[in-house]
Design a protein around this motif. Structure first.
Motif, mmCIF file in Angstrom:
data_model
loop_
_atom_site.group_PDB
_atom_site.id
_atom_site.type_symbol
_atom_site.label_atom_id
_atom_site.label_comp_id
_atom_site.label_asym_id
_atom_site.label_seq_id
_atom_site.Cartn_x
_atom_site.Cartn_y
_atom_site.Cartn_z
ATOM 1 N N ALA A 122 0.919 -0.919 -0.089
ATOM 2 C CA ALA A 122 0.120 0.054 0.081
ATOM 3 C C ALA A 122 0.755 1.235 0.009
ATOM 4 C CB ALA A 122 -0.892 -0.029 1.077
ATOM 5 N N ALA A 123 1.986 1.144 0.502
ATOM 6 C CA ALA A 123 2.835 2.430 0.723
ATOM 7 C C ALA A 123 3.648 2.520 -0.679
ATOM 8 C CB ALA A 123 3.999 2.110 1.712
ATOM 9 N N ALA A 124 4.068 1.421 -1.157
ATOM 10 C CA ALA A 124 4.742 1.508 -2.632
ATOM 11 C C ALA A 124 3.844 1.709 -3.704
ATOM 12 C CB ALA A 124 5.542 0.343 -2.803
ATOM 13 N N LEU A 125 2.599 1.301 -3.571
ATOM 14 C CA LEU A 125 1.905 1.299 -4.903
ATOM 15 C C LEU A 125 0.614 2.488 -4.807
ATOM 16 C CD1 LEU A 125 1.515 -2.600 -5.679
ATOM 17 C CD2 LEU A 125 3.212 -0.718 -6.870
ATOM 18 N N GLU A 126 0.400 3.087 -5.961
ATOM 19 C CA GLU A 126 -0.834 3.667 -5.612
ATOM 20 C C GLU A 126 -1.848 3.251 -6.310
ATOM 21 O OE1 GLU A 126 -0.302 7.673 -7.664
ATOM 22 O OE2 GLU A 126 1.622 7.999 -7.060
ATOM 23 N N PRO A 127 -3.050 3.378 -5.563
ATOM 24 C CA PRO A 127 -4.039 2.602 -6.198
ATOM 25 C C PRO A 127 -4.586 3.285 -7.684
ATOM 26 C CG PRO A 127 -4.647 4.114 -4.532
ATOM 27 C CD PRO A 127 -3.438 3.979 -4.393
ATOM 28 N N PRO A 128 -4.915 2.378 -8.538
ATOM 29 C CA PRO A 128 -5.267 2.846 -9.952
ATOM 30 C C PRO A 128 -6.632 3.903 -9.960
ATOM 31 C CG PRO A 128 -6.092 0.791 -9.649
ATOM 32 C CD PRO A 128 -5.465 0.959 -8.445
ATOM 33 N N ALA A 129 -6.674 4.663 -10.717
ATOM 34 C CA ALA A 129 -7.862 5.720 -10.671
ATOM 35 C C ALA A 129 -9.000 5.130 -11.285
ATOM 36 C CB ALA A 129 -7.250 6.929 -11.754
ATOM 37 N N LEU A 130 -9.878 5.318 -10.810
ATOM 38 C CA LEU A 130 -11.266 4.701 -11.014
ATOM 39 C C LEU A 130 -12.072 5.455 -12.094
ATOM 40 C CD1 LEU A 130 -12.319 3.133 -7.849
ATOM 41 C CD2 LEU A 130 -11.057 1.599 -9.902
ATOM 42 N N PRO A 131 -12.877 4.806 -13.038
ATOM 43 C CA PRO A 131 -13.475 5.823 -14.112
ATOM 44 C C PRO A 131 -14.685 6.505 -13.186
ATOM 45 C CG PRO A 131 -13.735 3.476 -14.809
ATOM 46 C CD PRO A 131 -12.905 3.588 -13.423
ATOM 47 N N VAL A 132 -15.234 7.695 -13.624
ATOM 48 C CA VAL A 132 -16.049 8.388 -13.227
ATOM 49 C C VAL A 132 -17.443 7.436 -13.021
ATOM 50 C CG1 VAL A 132 -17.676 10.520 -13.361
ATOM 51 C CG2 VAL A 132 -15.217 10.465 -13.972
#
Length: 135
Positions: free
Chosen positions: A9-19
């Motif tokens: 969780a610290a190393a990876l960013e969560p992906p951006a979810l579509p609107v």
């Protein structure tokens, strides 16, 4: 395991979810739940419809049987009444028609039958108003 989850969780960013992703996900989950419930409802409804169909078919058959019995009773009663009427009227008919009495009876019976058949067809198509007797 918790340490690995924290490191990832610290190393990876969560992906951006579509609107509207969360709304579509909730709608899809609701639809899935409805389809599960709907399958049971559809099966229950199909069973209920089949039962209702069998009940109505049984009612229809019972009504048809009553109609046949009533028709047979009417035919037998009508034949008996006609026979009794002819037996009572025979002396008068022989006095009026003489040796042509059987021919007169056959003609009158045929005429009465045709009138009754025509009346029953007319009534069957639209009631007494279809016969145009009362206009």
């Amino acid at each position: 395991m918790r340490a690995l989850d924290a490191a990832l969780a610290a190393a990876l960013e969560p992906p951006a979810l579509p609107v509207g992703f969360r709304a579509r996900l909730d709608a899809a989950l609701d639809a899935l739940e409805e389809s599960r419930l709907g399958t049971g409802r559809r099966a229950a409804r199909a069973v209920a419809l089949e039962r209702e169909h069998r009940e109505r078919l049984a009612e229809l058959e019972a009504g048809y049987l009553r109609l046949r019995r009533r028709t047979l009773g009417t035919l037998i009663g009508g034949a008996f009444a006609a026979g009794a009427a002819v037996a009572l009227a025979m002396p008068w008919l022989q006095a009026v028609f003489g040796p042509n009495t059987p021919l007169a009876l056959a003609g009158a019976g045929a005429f009465a039958g045709l009138v009754l058949i025509g009346a029953s067809v007319g009534i069957g198509r639209g009631g007494i108003a279809a016969l145009r007797l009362f206009r």
